[in-house]
Design a protein around this motif. Sequence first.
Motif, mmCIF file in Angstrom:
data_model
loop_
_atom_site.group_PDB
_atom_site.id
_atom_site.type_symbol
_atom_site.label_atom_id
_atom_site.label_comp_id
_atom_site.label_asym_id
_atom_site.label_seq_id
_atom_site.Cartn_x
_atom_site.Cartn_y
_atom_site.Cartn_z
ATOM 1 N N UNK A 64 -5.407 9.400 -12.221
ATOM 2 C CA UNK A 64 -4.952 8.058 -11.812
ATOM 3 C C UNK A 64 -3.435 7.997 -11.677
ATOM 4 N N UNK A 65 -2.838 9.111 -11.287
ATOM 5 C CA UNK A 65 -1.393 9.159 -11.122
ATOM 6 C C UNK A 65 -1.009 9.062 -9.647
ATOM 7 N N UNK A 66 -0.001 8.257 -9.395
ATOM 8 C CA UNK A 66 0.582 8.101 -8.066
ATOM 9 C C UNK A 66 1.941 8.792 -8.096
ATOM 10 N N UNK A 67 2.178 9.703 -7.168
ATOM 11 C CA UNK A 67 3.436 10.436 -7.149
ATOM 12 C C UNK A 67 4.127 10.261 -5.804
ATOM 13 N N UNK A 68 5.368 9.771 -5.855
ATOM 14 C CA UNK A 68 6.204 9.628 -4.671
ATOM 15 C C UNK A 68 7.419 10.525 -4.862
ATOM 16 N N UNK A 69 7.733 11.347 -3.869
ATOM 17 C CA UNK A 69 8.869 12.261 -3.984
ATOM 18 C C UNK A 69 9.722 12.194 -2.725
ATOM 19 N N UNK A 70 11.032 12.271 -2.939
ATOM 20 C CA UNK A 70 11.981 12.338 -1.827
ATOM 21 C C UNK A 70 13.159 13.182 -2.276
ATOM 22 N N UNK A 71 13.262 14.394 -1.742
ATOM 23 C CA UNK A 71 14.304 15.298 -2.195
ATOM 24 C C UNK A 71 14.126 15.592 -3.673
ATOM 25 N N UNK A 128 9.985 7.858 8.579
ATOM 26 C CA UNK A 128 11.438 7.674 8.495
ATOM 27 C C UNK A 128 11.916 7.536 7.053
ATOM 28 N N UNK A 129 11.017 7.207 6.126
ATOM 29 C CA UNK A 129 11.396 7.080 4.729
ATOM 30 C C UNK A 129 11.547 8.445 4.053
ATOM 31 N N UNK A 130 10.959 9.480 4.640
ATOM 32 C CA UNK A 130 11.098 10.829 4.106
ATOM 33 C C UNK A 130 10.463 11.021 2.743
ATOM 34 N N UNK A 131 9.366 10.297 2.482
ATOM 35 C CA UNK A 131 8.732 10.316 1.165
ATOM 36 C C UNK A 131 7.374 11.015 1.243
ATOM 37 N N UNK A 132 7.080 11.872 0.272
ATOM 38 C CA UNK A 132 5.741 12.450 0.168
ATOM 39 C C UNK A 132 4.944 11.636 -0.844
ATOM 40 N N UNK A 133 3.665 11.429 -0.554
ATOM 41 C CA UNK A 133 2.816 10.592 -1.406
ATOM 42 C C UNK A 133 1.566 11.364 -1.798
ATOM 43 N N UNK A 134 1.187 11.269 -3.069
ATOM 44 C CA UNK A 134 -0.076 11.852 -3.508
ATOM 45 C C UNK A 134 -0.679 10.970 -4.595
ATOM 46 N N UNK A 176 0.844 -1.191 0.000
ATOM 47 C CA UNK A 176 0.000 0.000 0.000
ATOM 48 C C UNK A 176 0.881 1.243 0.000
ATOM 49 N N UNK A 177 0.715 2.105 -0.991
ATOM 50 C CA UNK A 177 1.522 3.329 -1.085
ATOM 51 C C UNK A 177 1.277 4.239 0.119
ATOM 52 N N UNK A 178 0.032 4.283 0.572
ATOM 53 C CA UNK A 178 -0.320 5.146 1.704
ATOM 54 C C UNK A 178 0.342 4.649 2.989
ATOM 55 N N UNK A 179 0.138 3.351 3.295
ATOM 56 C CA UNK A 179 0.622 2.830 4.577
ATOM 57 C C UNK A 179 2.143 2.734 4.628
ATOM 58 N N UNK A 180 2.769 2.492 3.480
ATOM 59 C CA UNK A 180 4.226 2.368 3.483
ATOM 60 C C UNK A 180 4.916 3.716 3.310
ATOM 61 N N UNK A 181 4.590 4.437 2.245
ATOM 62 C CA UNK A 181 5.387 5.617 1.924
ATOM 63 C C UNK A 181 4.887 6.912 2.564
ATOM 64 N N UNK A 182 3.607 6.985 2.901
ATOM 65 C CA UNK A 182 3.133 8.200 3.564
ATOM 66 C C UNK A 182 3.210 8.081 5.088
ATOM 67 N N UNK A 183 2.807 6.937 5.619
ATOM 68 C CA UNK A 183 2.740 6.776 7.072
ATOM 69 C C UNK A 183 4.108 6.566 7.709
ATOM 70 N N UNK A 184 5.048 5.974 6.962
ATOM 71 C CA UNK A 184 6.376 5.712 7.535
ATOM 72 C C UNK A 184 7.258 6.937 7.349
#
Length: 496
Positions: free
Chosen positions: A99-106, A87-93, A77-85
């Motif tokens: 229907x686009x999933x965007x993950x950003x880190x730095x 410590x990963x420092x990732x933004x999720x939208x 799950x993108x929400x539970x892994x990359x947004x809720x955690x």
Amino acid sequence: MNNLKKSIAYLSIMMLTAATIPASTVNAASVPKAGKYYTLKIAGKKQKKKCRNVKVNGKTVKTYAPGFSRANTSMYSAYWLFKKQKSLGVSYSYSSKTKKVTLKRGSKSVVMTLDSMYAYVNGKKTKMPTPARKVYSYAKKKNYIYVPGAFCAKNLGHSYKWSGSQKSGLITTKKLPSTNTGGSSNSGASSSSGTSSITPGTRITASASNYSVRIKKPKGLASSAISTSDDYDNRRLIIKVKGNYKTHFSSSSNRYIKTDKYFRSYTVTYSGGYTNIYIRPRKDVIKAYAVSQTSDYIYIKYDSPKKIYNRIVVLDAGHGGSDSGATGNGLREKDLTLKIVKSAKSYFDKNSGYKVYYTRLSDWYPSLSYRSDLANNVGADRFISVHINSATPSAHGTETLYNSKGYKSTSGLTSYNWSNKIHGYVRPATGFTNRGLKNRTGLAVLRNTKTASSLTEIGFISNKTEAKKMKSNTGTYGKAVYNAIVNSFSTYPSKR
């Protein structure tokens, strides 16, 4: 009677126990049991999937959405892994519209479209092992967005490996390379043996195996003493070194230049406490630079901007110099447009994910051909020209101009769609009347610029009310331009 007393006592204990359970325990996400089967609907098909957990730095992620295997990779799950955690420092939208999933880190980004095998990693089209999916959980009666865990974690700069014994994906967080976020002038930190980037946000890294110019550093020179400036107006790279090292850097024995048709000159000067190294390519074309360093060397790789950068923008402040543009209510168009562009620059200077070329950052007049030529020479993905309107004192509102016969960007973005995106940010920022989009096929910068181009008219300098507001809000308009550009790359990533 004794039975009644026992029942009352038992009920009292149960009520007391329930009252002492914290609400957070009741509502907290659970940990799915690894190996247990869960019923899910994937790609329109109801199926049972064996749970795969995921751990971040050894700690199991708590989630209502169990991971599972598909196409020999783990989906999470993108929400539970990359947004809720955190410590990963990732933004999720996620956009339900696109229907686009965007993950950003730095400066790193992964943009996926549901059900597509291809993602855009830092703007580059990349094939995934399996698409991102919308998955329905029959247990929770809810949809979740799932993404391939290993692919996303690695491309965001973390490490990932699968543990069969733990039935879990193991993510170990890693720090992004240390960089100064001041735009094109960045010092970067260097370890005694590793290679560190001085110019962050580049597609390639200059190194001992990939360079055009190699410069030997004097012993004891701190990595933080070195910065760079892309002086593209003068077709050169400036490497700035704190201290007087002119003799060292001038010595031919301390540099090696690979022979190619592009190299022109290497010169060194010293002034104001800094040694300046100037590197010029031979041809009168704009080159882009990737610069890195180790404890012993500075490596410079130059090539076309499209090969060095993922996202390229040309930002034009209308008029300038002897051409004041429109005037009214004590204001000049050229001054307002320059302030708006400089405001946008202040945000781009803190975001190394974009390379922005400016037609002017001072009060001079670049010709119309210069403006479009700059965009064409650097292979820009976007071009935007900022202007202020003028007419009668009663004329009012914000409008944005496009060319229906203009060029598209490599991502398929048209002048109309690009102008619509810009207008959607600038008009709300002004608060002025919406004059909409206007088709202008005869404007030189929209006609001759070979990419998606737009010209925005912020408001009317001839209107006393709008002139007063524009004078006070150039910073707000600059931020709107910045946001429009950044958002547009999520929808229309550059295809590199």
